[in-house]
Motif scaffolding. Sequence first.
Motif, PDB file in Angstrom:
ATOM      1  N   UNK A  53      -4.097  -1.568   9.113  1.00  0.00           N
ATOM      2  CA  UNK A  53      -4.065  -2.279   7.836  1.00  0.00           C
ATOM      3  C   UNK A  53      -3.509  -3.684   7.976  1.00  0.00           C
ATOM      4  N   UNK A  54      -3.339  -4.166   9.224  1.00  0.00           N
ATOM      5  CA  UNK A  54      -2.856  -5.538   9.377  1.00  0.00           C
ATOM      6  C   UNK A  54      -3.914  -6.489   8.829  1.00  0.00           C
ATOM      7  N   UNK A  55      -3.466  -7.489   8.124  1.00  0.00           N
ATOM      8  CA  UNK A  55      -4.392  -8.441   7.515  1.00  0.00           C
ATOM      9  C   UNK A  55      -4.791  -8.070   6.102  1.00  0.00           C
ATOM     10  N   UNK A  56      -4.513  -6.845   5.695  1.00  0.00           N
ATOM     11  CA  UNK A  56      -4.810  -6.436   4.325  1.00  0.00           C
ATOM     12  C   UNK A  56      -3.639  -6.815   3.426  1.00  0.00           C
ATOM     13  N   UNK A  57      -3.920  -7.150   2.170  1.00  0.00           N
ATOM     14  CA  UNK A  57      -2.814  -7.449   1.261  1.00  0.00           C
ATOM     15  C   UNK A  57      -1.977  -6.198   0.996  1.00  0.00           C
ATOM     16  N   UNK A  58      -0.681  -6.418   0.767  1.00  0.00           N
ATOM     17  CA  UNK A  58       0.212  -5.307   0.446  1.00  0.00           C
ATOM     18  C   UNK A  58      -0.153  -4.756  -0.929  1.00  0.00           C
ATOM     19  N   UNK A  59      -0.135  -3.445  -1.042  1.00  0.00           N
ATOM     20  CA  UNK A  59      -0.464  -2.796  -2.310  1.00  0.00           C
ATOM     21  C   UNK A  59       0.809  -2.471  -3.071  1.00  0.00           C
ATOM     22  N   UNK A  60       0.821  -2.548  -4.360  1.00  0.00           N
ATOM     23  CA  UNK A  60      -0.284  -2.936  -5.237  1.00  0.00           C
ATOM     24  C   UNK A  60      -0.496  -4.452  -5.226  1.00  0.00           C
ATOM     25  N   UNK A 109      -8.446  -8.753 -15.114  1.00  0.00           N
ATOM     26  CA  UNK A 109      -7.788  -8.621 -13.813  1.00  0.00           C
ATOM     27  C   UNK A 109      -8.349  -7.412 -13.080  1.00  0.00           C
ATOM     28  N   UNK A 110      -8.067  -7.375 -11.795  1.00  0.00           N
ATOM     29  CA  UNK A 110      -8.392  -6.235 -10.941  1.00  0.00           C
ATOM     30  C   UNK A 110      -7.099  -5.870 -10.216  1.00  0.00           C
ATOM     31  N   UNK A 111      -6.640  -4.638 -10.402  1.00  0.00           N
ATOM     32  CA  UNK A 111      -5.398  -4.183  -9.782  1.00  0.00           C
ATOM     33  C   UNK A 111      -5.735  -3.089  -8.781  1.00  0.00           C
ATOM     34  N   UNK A 112      -5.379  -3.333  -7.524  1.00  0.00           N
ATOM     35  CA  UNK A 112      -5.610  -2.345  -6.463  1.00  0.00           C
ATOM     36  C   UNK A 112      -4.276  -1.731  -6.061  1.00  0.00           C
ATOM     37  N   UNK A 113      -4.259  -0.402  -5.933  1.00  0.00           N
ATOM     38  CA  UNK A 113      -3.060   0.287  -5.452  1.00  0.00           C
ATOM     39  C   UNK A 113      -3.489   1.354  -4.442  1.00  0.00           C
ATOM     40  N   UNK A 114      -2.565   2.178  -4.032  1.00  0.00           N
ATOM     41  CA  UNK A 114      -2.849   3.177  -2.995  1.00  0.00           C
ATOM     42  C   UNK A 114      -3.941   4.167  -3.388  1.00  0.00           C
ATOM     43  N   UNK A 115      -4.063   4.472  -4.666  1.00  0.00           N
ATOM     44  CA  UNK A 115      -5.008   5.512  -5.079  1.00  0.00           C
ATOM     45  C   UNK A 115      -6.346   4.978  -5.574  1.00  0.00           C
TER      46      UNK A 115
END
Length: 154
Positions: free
Chosen positions: A4-11, A70-76
């Motif tokens: 997951x390196x390079x991916x934004x931290x969630x959320x 908005x678009x909110x991305x989290x773990x699920x």
Amino acid sequence: MSDTSGLPALPVTFRPGHTRVILLTAGLAIFLVITWIALLLEQLGPGERLTFILTGALLFWVLAQLARVKVVADETGVTVVNIVSRRRLDWAEILQVNLRPGDPWVFLNLSDGTSLPALGIQPGLARKRAIADAQALRALACAHATAHTAEDQG
């Protein structure tokens, strides 16, 4: 999950920052000007003044609704908040994240065969940021799809 390196931290929340500021500033300015006019015109009665002020408040509310996208991305998964709708998606439902040249915003191709507009990522005033946000969301969707597939096979 895979690397997951390079991916934004969630959320992480994606929203059109410049557009939001412009819409909220314009809404506030419109409300204040209409209210000022209502109070300045001496020939208006209390009901007419109230109507002016309510009209200004309604215009502000409409612009605030446009600014809330908005678009909110989290773990699920991902929550897509558009002008009048809100939809929660699991990562497995997102097959593809598209932002083609000329598109007004990102489109999510879903596992049910439909496409969902995600107005929170739009290239209007900040094209480079929108492209980076779309790429980040695409990378998150791919990483979570890969993790989901690995869990199913394992």
